[in-house]
Design an enzyme around this catalytic site. Sequence first.
Site, PDB file in Angstrom:
ATOM      1  CE1 TYR A 124      -2.892  -3.147   0.278  1.00  0.00           C
ATOM      2  CE2 TYR A 124      -4.412  -1.615   1.280  1.00  0.00           C
ATOM      3  CZ  TYR A 124      -4.159  -2.830   0.699  1.00  0.00           C
ATOM      4  OH  TYR A 124      -5.175  -3.731   0.533  1.00  0.00           O
ATOM      5  CE  LYS A 171       2.402 -17.668  -1.134  1.00  0.00           C
ATOM      6  NZ  LYS A 171       1.425 -18.772  -1.079  1.00  0.00           N
ATOM      7  CG  ASP A 204      -1.314 -19.750   0.523  1.00  0.00           C
ATOM      8  OD1 ASP A 204      -0.564 -19.590   1.521  1.00  0.00           O
ATOM      9  OD2 ASP A 204      -0.914 -20.259  -0.537  1.00  0.00           O
ATOM     10  CG  ASP A 228      -7.621  -4.122   2.944  1.00  0.00           C
ATOM     11  OD1 ASP A 228      -8.729  -4.176   3.520  1.00  0.00           O
ATOM     12  OD2 ASP A 228      -7.418  -3.416   1.939  1.00  0.00           O
ATOM     13  CG  ASP A 232     -13.188  -6.827   4.254  1.00  0.00           C
ATOM     14  OD1 ASP A 232     -12.646  -6.046   5.059  1.00  0.00           O
ATOM     15  OD2 ASP A 232     -13.906  -6.440   3.300  1.00  0.00           O
TER      16      ASP A 232
HETATM   17 MG    MG Z   1     -10.512  -3.140   3.820  1.00  0.00          MG
END
Ligand code: MG
Length: 337
Positions: A124, A171, A204, A228, A232
């Site tokens: 980001y 990862k 993963d 992020d 969710d």
């Molecule tokens: Mg988000």
Amino acid sequence: MTTTVTLIEGDGIGPEVTSATVRVLEATGVDFEWEPHVAGLNAMDRYGEPLPEELVDSVLRNKVALKGPVTTPVGRGFRSVNVELRKRLDLFANLRPIRTLAALPGHFGDVDLVVVRENTEGLYSGIEHEVVPGVVESLKIITRHASTRIARFAFDHARTNGRKRITAVHKANIMKLSDGLFLRCFREVAEEYPEIEADDRIVDNMAMQLVVNPLDYDVLVMPNLYGDILSDLCAGLVGGLGVVPGANHGEHIAVFEAVHGSAPDIAGRDIANPTALIRSGILMLEHLGLEQEALSVGAALDRVLSEPARRTRDLGGDASTSEFTDALVAEIESAAG
Ligand code: MG
Ligand code: NAI
């Protein structure tokens, strides 16, 4: 005593859920003074920039803000105001408690996790460029400084809150240098906290584990993008984006906002669930040392949410945003006598 808080209502469902949260927080009797500021598209119209200096100055001065979601144009336009604000104010830690509410039992048992997301770098960083036509490069920045700082934040949070285990998510098998550094810093910091169990998972596999064995996990710490996405996913374990709160912490500043975005699909219809931002408001009350007020809002939420008909539509009820908020305010006021 007056408590001054910067208020960023955001856009989409932002104005609806922030005004609901302000009403609920004021019902506790705390004397809030709100300093309203605009960001994103609303600010472009008025200031010609999505993140006005006045807003940044206000948060720097008050050290605490309540923030609604801000829309980010996809694939064009200005950079995310949400990401930009976290970087400008060095809000390096995004803390998202994921807990099954007693009033909302779900399919996954009593989940009680904390997602700690590095908030200032990773993928980001927003550093992208076109190398030659048809080939673009997006830089993932991982530093020893930020990785050590977020690991220490996670371990301190665990220690203060009696949590027993931290899992780093990465990862590093593929991104050996970048995620490798993140993981190495995590392991170094872990040595300073021998009473807390430290382990790690590849992202993963972690996504699968969270759906199959969510009760096995305690605190999770990870770089920006994984945080992020997995927050969710975790929201889905406990009732959805309508209920999960969040806080962005810097050294001396905290900005409280829900995990969800501006939900343009339901904006302006008085149907959004304000619970996620109200619970972010509870985190804010706790941060301000207002424990009793935090408890009273939590208790009101429990009472209203335990009656299915009084819930908002995302939770299967038919209450509007304002009806749900009215019910919470009435509960808080009647409990206060
Ligand atoms: Mg988000
Ligand atoms: P979203 O989180 O806004 O919505 C995803 C789904 O969840 C939608 O179906 C929405 O209706 C539902 N939902 C979200 N919050 C809800 C609530 N409080 N009550 C009931 N239903 C709710 O994610 P989406 O659609 O991907 O993003 C929309 C915009 O929000 C984008 O511009 C994105 O960049 C921005 N965004 C902003 C954030 C922030 O300000 N911190 C965080 C995430 C996204």
